[in-house]
Structure formats: C-alpha cells, structure tokens
Write an enzyme that holds these catalytic residues in place. Structure first.
Site, short mmCIF file in Angstrom:
data_model
loop_
_atom_site.label_atom_id
_atom_site.label_comp_id
_atom_site.label_asym_id
_atom_site.label_seq_id
_atom_site.Cartn_x
_atom_site.Cartn_y
_atom_site.Cartn_z
CG HIS A 34 10.34 -0.31 0.21
ND1 HIS A 34 10.39 1.04 0.46
CD2 HIS A 34 9.24 -0.77 0.89
CE1 HIS A 34 9.39 1.38 1.25
NE2 HIS A 34 8.67 0.31 1.53
CG HIS A 116 2.09 -1.29 -2.77
ND1 HIS A 116 1.76 -2.26 -1.85
CD2 HIS A 116 2.49 -0.21 -2.06
CE1 HIS A 116 1.94 -1.78 -0.63
NE2 HIS A 116 2.39 -0.54 -0.73
#
Lengths: 170, 170
Positions: A34, A116
């Site tokens: 994720h 990120h």
C-alpha cells in the site's frame, strides 16, 4: 481504535512489491502492499464518524489519477525503510493534503509527507545497503491507477481490516 | 482475477477469532477474520463492473442487522473446518440470497450456504476433535453488527486486498 488511510496499487504492482516484502518487510502479513495517505491514529467513534463524513465529501470532488513507480529509494538513516518511489509525487501529495484537512488535519506531523510504497523495513544498515544496491540496478517501471482510498482499522494482532472505501468521483 | 465477497465482524469478534486462527488456520495471515458471503470466483473486468453495479443497487435497499455467534461447530467430515456458528442464520442467509442474484447468481453451488466464521481449517481429524471438544466447553457469546459488505480480490501470494465496501443503506 487505530485507524489509517491508504491506497492499494493495482494487483500487478502488489505482486511485484510482495516478492520483496515477503523477505524484507516484517509487516508483510499485516497489510497488503500500500501507499499510506494518513498515518494511523487512535480515534473515538465520534472521530470515526466525522472522518467518514469528511472522506465522503472530499473524495466525491477528487479525480482519479495514475502514478508511476520508477525506482527504489530509502529513508535511511532516519528510518531503515526501502520503498518504491514515484516519478511524480504531486497527485499523491494533493490527495494527502485534501484528505488530511478539517477533522483529519494532522496536528504535528512526525515527517514530511513523502508518498512511498514500502518494500522493506526494520532492516539492518548492512541489509538495507546490500538490497538497495541490488535493486537500484533493476529497471522499475510500474504504473497504477488510484481511483479510491481505503479507511482501515487495526486488530489486536497488528493486522489491518478494511472499514470503508471511498471512490475518487470528481 | 479472483474476487470474493465477505463481511468482517467488529474488532472484538475478530480479536477472539484471531486468538484461535493464529494457531489453527493456515489462512490466518491471508485475510482478516470474516464470514464469506460469496465464494471466490474468477471475474473479467466486465464481470467486475457488473458485480459492482449489482452490489451498489442491492445493498442500497438492504438494512443492517446484528448476528450472535454462540457456539463452535464443524463441517467435519466434509471439510476439516471449525467455525463460530450463528444462533440465528436467517439474516445472513437473506444477505447471501439477495447479493448472489442476477449477475452474481452462483450457477452450481458446491455447498449449501452456511454462514460461518472460520477459526480453524486443514486440521487433522485428531486435532479437530481435540479442539472441538475443548471449545464446546467454552461459553461463546459474541454479537456484531453487519452494516456493510466488502468486495475483495486475491493477489498472487494468496492474500486478499479490499477493493470496495458497500454499506447496507436500506
């Protein structure tokens, strides 16, 4: 209860990330691959209700977008984290800013928001540098559509369960 | 891609189930504690789109409800599965029937739909009987609201990722 907001990349990106996460990320089995939009925070039922209303309202006005993950980067030495980095972070930063407003404003952020996708964490400095050296040699060229965000909560075993999805309908 | 429809019980029920799943369910880290509403099936993008439209329409008319898990039961000898059973299965059966209609009708169901929350599977017959014997002595009294269903998809590592939630808005 601890709530967090994430986006999940499409399956082909998760599959690539999982091939690395399996060995290098102790959170591998706690949550699918994720990108965090808002860090986990303890909320009361009232805060949850306000958050859901806020997310429904804001996401209804936001357009979906694509992101391109094109390299591996690291937060070392601040955090021993390796991640897939975005070629262009503007859309994810805008998503973060729009969602983390009003009742979801982050009072005193610990870090500057840096979109990120974590592929390794809690690595020793040696492991991190070895892996980083190897992965920097690989060509990484992954694109995914971001057309929804997910509100998750954590159970006592550290795993995350989906609470509600919010489509970017704008 | 493989898609499935589940409901997640509230956190306190997941925490109880996980205390057993950790040791007795090999799928423990692949998906949070759940009750399956529709078994996993390969869908094309077109089938996914039809399924989402169907789920949006049907769930908008269905009311939320509560379930009460009051005992441990088993599918032995058909399947070496232990599960938390519902005192009254009518609401979950109605949910299943309403959702698994139209484009989501199940052509040739392998089993009769039996609402259950798996706490152990792939157990040897001996393990299953030992555990079943122990757990039948425990008083189980867990209630949870079901006010949404979740559409999930499976990644190559066998884990399930949230695709979309559908609130029971009726």
């Amino acid at each position: 209860m601890l709530y967090g907001i994430v986006v999940f990349p499409e399956k082909h990106v998760q599959d690539y990330a999982n091939s690395l996460r399996r060995r290098h990320d102790p959170h591998y089995s706690a949550i699918p691959a994720h990108l965090t939009v808002r860090e986990a925070e303890e909320w009361t039922i009232e805060q949850l209700q306000m958050a859901v209303a806020h997310l429904e309202q804001i996401t209804s006005m936001l357009p979906s977008f694509s992101i391109h993950l094109n390299r591996v980067s690291t937060f070392y030495p601040v955090n021993h984290v390796l991640y897939l980095a975005l070629q262009d972070t503007v859309s994810m930063q805008q998503l973060h800013e729009q969602l983390c407003s009003g009742p979801l404003a982050v009072e005193a952020p610990t870090y500057v928001f840096t979109p990120h996708l974590t592929i390794g964490q809690e690595l020793s400095a040696d492991e991190l540098h070895d892996l980083y050296g190897n992965l920097r040699m690989q060509e990484i060229d992954l694109s995914t559509t971001i057309d929804r965000v997910h509100l998750l909560y954590q159970t006592d075993n550290g795993s995350w369960t989906a609470y509600q999805s919010f489509l970017l309908r704008g």
